[in-house]
Design a protein around this motif. Structure first.
Motif, PDB file in Angstrom:
ATOM      1  N   VAL A 232       9.842  -4.726   0.588  1.00  0.00           N
ATOM      2  CA  VAL A 232      10.593  -4.146   1.606  1.00  0.00           C
ATOM      3  C   VAL A 232      10.375  -3.226   1.525  1.00  0.00           C
ATOM      4  N   PRO A 233      10.246  -2.294   0.660  1.00  0.00           N
ATOM      5  CA  PRO A 233      10.386  -0.794   0.436  1.00  0.00           C
ATOM      6  C   PRO A 233       8.303  -0.692   1.698  1.00  0.00           C
ATOM      7  N   LEU A 234       7.709  -1.131   0.829  1.00  0.00           N
ATOM      8  CA  LEU A 234       6.407  -1.121   1.613  1.00  0.00           C
ATOM      9  C   LEU A 234       6.694  -1.544   3.280  1.00  0.00           C
ATOM     10  N   VAL A 235       7.467  -2.415   3.582  1.00  0.00           N
ATOM     11  CA  VAL A 235       7.331  -2.511   4.720  1.00  0.00           C
ATOM     12  C   VAL A 235       7.703  -2.119   5.726  1.00  0.00           C
ATOM     13  N   LEU A 236       8.821  -0.978   5.100  1.00  0.00           N
ATOM     14  CA  LEU A 236       9.610   0.002   5.727  1.00  0.00           C
ATOM     15  C   LEU A 236       8.967   1.644   5.864  1.00  0.00           C
ATOM     16  N   SER A 237       7.963   1.287   5.092  1.00  0.00           N
ATOM     17  CA  SER A 237       7.086   2.489   4.764  1.00  0.00           C
ATOM     18  C   SER A 237       5.907   2.464   6.563  1.00  0.00           C
ATOM     19  N   ILE A 238       6.038   1.195   6.915  1.00  0.00           N
ATOM     20  CA  ILE A 238       4.545   1.412   7.346  1.00  0.00           C
ATOM     21  C   ILE A 238       4.399   2.137   8.744  1.00  0.00           C
ATOM     22  N   PRO A 239       5.773   2.152   9.763  1.00  0.00           N
ATOM     23  CA  PRO A 239       5.859   2.412  10.541  1.00  0.00           C
ATOM     24  C   PRO A 239       5.816   4.090  10.484  1.00  0.00           C
TER      25      PRO A 239
END
Length: 442
Positions: A223-230
């Motif tokens: 989840v933290p990785l996905v949050l970082s994408i934008p």
């Protein structure tokens, strides 16, 4: 009248004094047995429905922002679509978005009403009828990718083209402003993307998506990785702009630093959520870097990200001088604003600044996954996501208004580019030659 807030003289609060009750509260909340039979927020409004709602709200917000700009005398067409300045009206820009918003909202509301009617708060029924919220995603995909000439196929496909370009960190030379704005909107949807990941992961692993969200699904760092994408996307765009500026775009580097400040917030929050140190529990005095130190760094990261982003919104995106060294200079400039304002009320700008500061602070906290127990208890994450959509709506309005003023826009029309004073390259202002308020690229 200005409200003044003061801290009582001599008050001193140790960080540990704040940390311990907060930690105890989090542990208390996480230990609660939140059964879906008790009519909790998750059972009434499951995660897939919340994601669909926030997406619908964002579509409405974007359409209404363009509509409001048009009503106020700003023509967003030459700003967002400079190549179609004579062949597209403002109504032709936002009415298709309204149509899509109506379709998506109607279907989502229908599915939610049916879900409530069939489940009635029953635990077994809530699990069995997960097909209803999932159908919202199927409908969204059908609307977006449908090959049929319905719901404005041309605009849908143009959006997909822009989205594909933005997701790779690209910026079109003729669609620079629109591409940057789309990437900024994605940063506001960072947590929604995380929720979307959780929904998909639960579905693929056989867990009902209408049950309590498993925010560790796929691994504690997914989840933290996905949050970082934008933020990675926007960071790459800044680097692309810097390279185009041929070493003169220092502001692009500073803009890239701004987006980089989101990563420490996300990383430190993930560390707090998964931090386990038996050594610290046995002898905390001998641990040089433990939970308390991580928490202090997280607080610092939140403040840096919030304040830096707020300063950039106000000074660079909106060209306001309220946060500059001399907010009253030059003489004709209104205090804290700028010499040319499009909206008639000065108070509108001051209110926008205050709201942006408050909502920027809450948004940084929402990037923190370790606070999810507190947020989920009363739908806090959902509330913060909704507030961020509202903040982004406000940001779009003032960002487009600022660009309109920079390029000589008036109530009666949009001045030709040849009449604009300043450095122009390929019909665009280059960031590298800009310094100070009033000269910025998003």
């Amino acid at each position: 009248m200005h409200a003044v807030y003061t801290v009582p003289y001599g008050m001193k609060i140790a960080i540990e004094d704040v940390k311990k009750p907060l930690k105890d509260l989090v542990q208390l909340v996480s230990s609660m047995d939140l059964d879906v039979n008790e009519g909790t927020f998750d059972s009434r409004f499951p995660l897939p429905f919340r994601v669909a709602f926030i997406i619908s709200l964002g579509i409405w917000a974007y359409a209404s922002s363009l509509h409001l700009l048009h009503l106020s005398g700003v023509d967003p067409v030459p700003i967002l679509h400079p190549r179609r300045r004579s062949g597209l009206s403002p109504q032709g820009l936002y009415r298709p978005i309204y149509d899509i918003a109506i379709a998506v909202t109607t279907f989502t509301a229908f599915c939610l009403a049916v879900f409530w009617g069939f489940t009635g708060g029953d635990e077994v029924a809530i699990i069995e009828w997960e097909v209803l919220p999932l159908s919202c995603f199927a409908f969204l995909a059908a609307v977006l990718f449908s090959p049929f000439n319905v719901l404005h196929k041309h605009w849908r496909y143009q959006f997909l083209s822009s989205l594909g370009r933005v997701l790779t960190g690209g910026i079109g030379r003729d669609t620079k402003f629109a591409d940057v704005m789309l990437a900024d909107i994605l940063t506001s949807y960072a947590k929604v993307l995380g929720d979307l990941w959780v929904t998909g992961c639960m579905f693929l692993t056989g867990v009902s998506t209408t049950s309590k969200p498993d925010r560790a699904c796929g691994g504690k760092y997914m989840v933290p990785l996905v949050l970082s994408i934008p933020y990675f996307i926007r960071l790459r765009q800044c680097i692309t702009e810097y390279r185009r500026a041929h070493d003169s775009g220092i502001w692009h580097i500073l803009n890239a630093v701004k987006y980089s400040t989101a990563f420490p917030v996300i990383i430190l929050s993930a560390l707090q959520r998964s931090y386990i140190s038996p050594l610290e529990e046995m002898n905390p005095e001998k641990v040089w870097f433990g939970e308390v130190q991580i928490w202090r760094l997280w607080i610092l990261a939140v403040l840096v990200n919030s304040i830096y982003s707020f300063w950039w919104d106000v000074v660079k995106d909106w060209d306001l001088t309220i946060l500059t060294v001399d907010p009253a200079a030059p003489g004709e400039r209104l205090w804290g604003l700028r010499s040319r304002l499009h909206f008639p009320s000065k108070m509108t700008y001051y209110v926008a600044v205050v709201l942006d500061l408050c909502l920027r602070m809450t948004w940084s906290l929402k990037l923190s996954t370790h606070l999810h127990h507190l947020n989920d208890l009363e739908g806090g994450i959902f509330m913060l996501e909704t507030l961020e959509v509202i903040r982004r709506w406000m940001w779009i309005v003032f960002r487009v208004e600022t660009e309109w003023v920079r390029k000589g826009g008036t109530h009666s029309g949009y001045l030709p580019l040849e009449a604009i004073k300043g450095d122009l390259e390929d019909g665009e202002m280059e960031m590298g030659e800009m310094s100070g308020p009033g000269k910025h690229v998003a």
